[in-house]
Design an enzyme around this catalytic site. Structure first.
Site, PDB file in Angstrom:
ATOM      1  N   ASP A  20       0.833  -1.204   0.000  1.00  0.00           N
ATOM      2  CA  ASP A  20       0.000   0.000   0.000  1.00  0.00           C
ATOM      3  C   ASP A  20       0.870   1.256   0.000  1.00  0.00           C
ATOM      4  OD1 ASP A  20      -2.312   1.493   0.025  1.00  0.00           O
ATOM      5  OD2 ASP A  20      -2.608   1.349   2.194  1.00  0.00           O
ATOM      6  N   ASN A  68     -10.520  -2.968  -6.442  1.00  0.00           N
ATOM      7  CA  ASN A  68      -9.755  -1.969  -7.208  1.00  0.00           C
ATOM      8  C   ASN A  68     -10.339  -1.708  -8.603  1.00  0.00           C
ATOM      9  OD1 ASN A  68      -6.520  -2.960  -5.825  1.00  0.00           O
ATOM     10  ND2 ASN A  68      -7.890  -1.316  -5.170  1.00  0.00           N
ATOM     11  N   ARG A 185       1.969  -5.117   5.996  1.00  0.00           N
ATOM     12  CA  ARG A 185       1.261  -4.086   5.239  1.00  0.00           C
ATOM     13  C   ARG A 185       2.075  -2.805   5.301  1.00  0.00           C
ATOM     14  NH1 ARG A 185      -4.855  -2.763   4.247  1.00  0.00           N
ATOM     15  NH2 ARG A 185      -4.581  -0.868   3.034  1.00  0.00           N
TER      16      ARG A 185
HETATM   17  C1  FPP Z   1      -2.067   0.187  -3.310  1.00  0.00           C
HETATM   18  O1  FPP Z   1      -1.557   1.483  -3.196  1.00  0.00           O
HETATM   19  C2  FPP Z   1      -1.424  -0.457  -4.447  1.00  0.00           C
HETATM   20  C3  FPP Z   1      -2.084  -0.963  -5.510  1.00  0.00           C
HETATM   21  C4  FPP Z   1      -3.551  -0.959  -5.639  1.00  0.00           C
HETATM   22  C5  FPP Z   1      -1.349  -1.534  -6.662  1.00  0.00           C
HETATM   23  C6  FPP Z   1      -0.155  -2.375  -6.325  1.00  0.00           C
HETATM   24  C7  FPP Z   1       0.721  -2.421  -7.518  1.00  0.00           C
HETATM   25  C8  FPP Z   1       2.065  -2.398  -7.516  1.00  0.00           C
HETATM   26  C9  FPP Z   1       2.858  -2.468  -6.301  1.00  0.00           C
HETATM   27  C10 FPP Z   1       2.857  -2.247  -8.775  1.00  0.00           C
HETATM   28  C11 FPP Z   1       2.743  -3.270  -9.803  1.00  0.00           C
HETATM   29  C12 FPP Z   1       2.817  -4.672  -9.295  1.00  0.00           C
HETATM   30  C13 FPP Z   1       3.357  -5.696  -9.992  1.00  0.00           C
HETATM   31  C14 FPP Z   1       3.235  -7.061  -9.463  1.00  0.00           C
HETATM   32  C15 FPP Z   1       4.101  -5.505 -11.239  1.00  0.00           C
HETATM   33  P1  FPP Z   1      -2.531   2.711  -3.461  1.00  0.00           P
HETATM   34  O2  FPP Z   1      -2.483   3.035  -4.900  1.00  0.00           O
HETATM   35  O3  FPP Z   1      -3.878   2.394  -2.912  1.00  0.00           O
HETATM   36  O4  FPP Z   1      -1.822   3.832  -2.631  1.00  0.00           O
HETATM   37  P2  FPP Z   1      -2.506   4.948  -1.748  1.00  0.00           P
HETATM   38  O5  FPP Z   1      -3.184   4.253  -0.586  1.00  0.00           O
HETATM   39  O6  FPP Z   1      -1.347   5.775  -1.304  1.00  0.00           O
HETATM   40  O7  FPP Z   1      -3.453   5.692  -2.631  1.00  0.00           O
END
Ligand code: FPP
Length: 241
Positions: A20, A68, A185
């Site tokens: 996250d 998502n 996390r």
């Molecule tokens: C949550 O952070 C993260 C995600 C929904 C996407 C996770 C993806 C990656 C780590 C990159 C690509 C992965 C691979 C396997 C190539 P958020 O976007 O909700 O962050 P925030 O809470 O700060 O808004």
């Protein structure tokens, strides 16, 4: 961490990560959320490379929850493109390092090219013995449990072991996967967000304030050290008492 499968004792260490903080990492730098996800995929590579040196045998990374899909289309499309690129780019490295790569979660809502990339990466790396790297895409623990339960016959005798096996099938994990030992996390929030609810029944939880793109080898090693200091009782009395 000891598990018995087909009469053989295996020493397993399953670490699962809720990655996250990509969005906050990016916006705090005046960048787009997509830049944050791109940087996040570099952290995925770093952590996946370090994990075997910490005796991690299964690493499950939460890349895209079923909820998502509710994000803006351009963010979803960007994430899907990153997953596609990752599978092609990492295949050779996984083979060279003995990493078996799988994707868990629903496949039916993914694009055909992404499904083909998943199949290609899973087939090419299927002999990997060093570590099992599992990427959770379109994953919801509650949906997995529901879909598994709906496959049961009404009067079927059901044990935890059988349910775990069926759950692994639902998730496209193949064989039974070990329970989660350590759940990390990042990003400062302290919740499970529908991730590995069955498999984490006795997981040790570690929360990191770091945003995922900043999470590095040392942070993973520190979380593993913290795990080894915990007194895991599984409902029994402590051996230390
Ligand atoms: C949550 O952070 C993260 C995600 C929904 C996407 C996770 C993806 C990656 C780590 C990159 C690509 C992965 C691979 C396997 C190539 P958020 O976007 O909700 O962050 P925030 O809470 O700060 O808004």
């Amino acid at each position: 961490m000891q598990s018995t499968f087909q009469g053989i004792n295996h020493s397993t260490f399953h670490v699962a990560v809720i990655m996250d903080g990509n969005g906050r990492w990016a916006t705090s730098r005046g960048l787009s959320r997509s830049e944050g996800h791109k940087e996040g995929s570099k952290a995925v590579r770093r952590v996946a490379e370090t994990a075997p040196t910490l005796d991690i045998t299964t690493l499950t990374l939460y890349a895209f929850s079923s909820d998502n899909w509710k994000r803006p289309t351009n963010e979803v499309n960007h994430l899907m493109a990153l997953f596609y690129e990752f599978l092609y780019a990492e295949k050779e490295r996984c083979i060279a390092n003995g990493i078996r790569l799988s994707v868990i979660g629903r496949r039916d809502r993914l694009s055909l090219p992404l499904r083909a990339a998943i199949k290609m990466a899973e087939t090419a790396t299927s002999f990997g013995q060093t570590m099992h790297l599992r990427i959770a895409i379109d994953y919801s623990a509650r949906d997995s449990i529901l879909r598994t339960a709906s496959r049961l016959e009404t009067r079927q005798e059901i044990s935890r072991e059988l349910f775990a096996r069926l759950l692994a099938e639902t998730n496209h994990s193949g064989a039974v996967d070990p329970d989660v030992d350590l759940l990390i996390r990042t990003g400062g929030e302290r919740r499970l967000s529908d991730f590995m609810l069955w498999e984490s029944a006795y997981a040790e939880l570690v929360f990191s304030e770091k945003m995922w793109p900043d999470f590095d080898e040392d942070d993973l090693a520190a979380a593993v050290r913290e795990f080894h200091q915990r007194d895991r009782r599984f409902g029994e009395l402590s051996v230390l008492v």
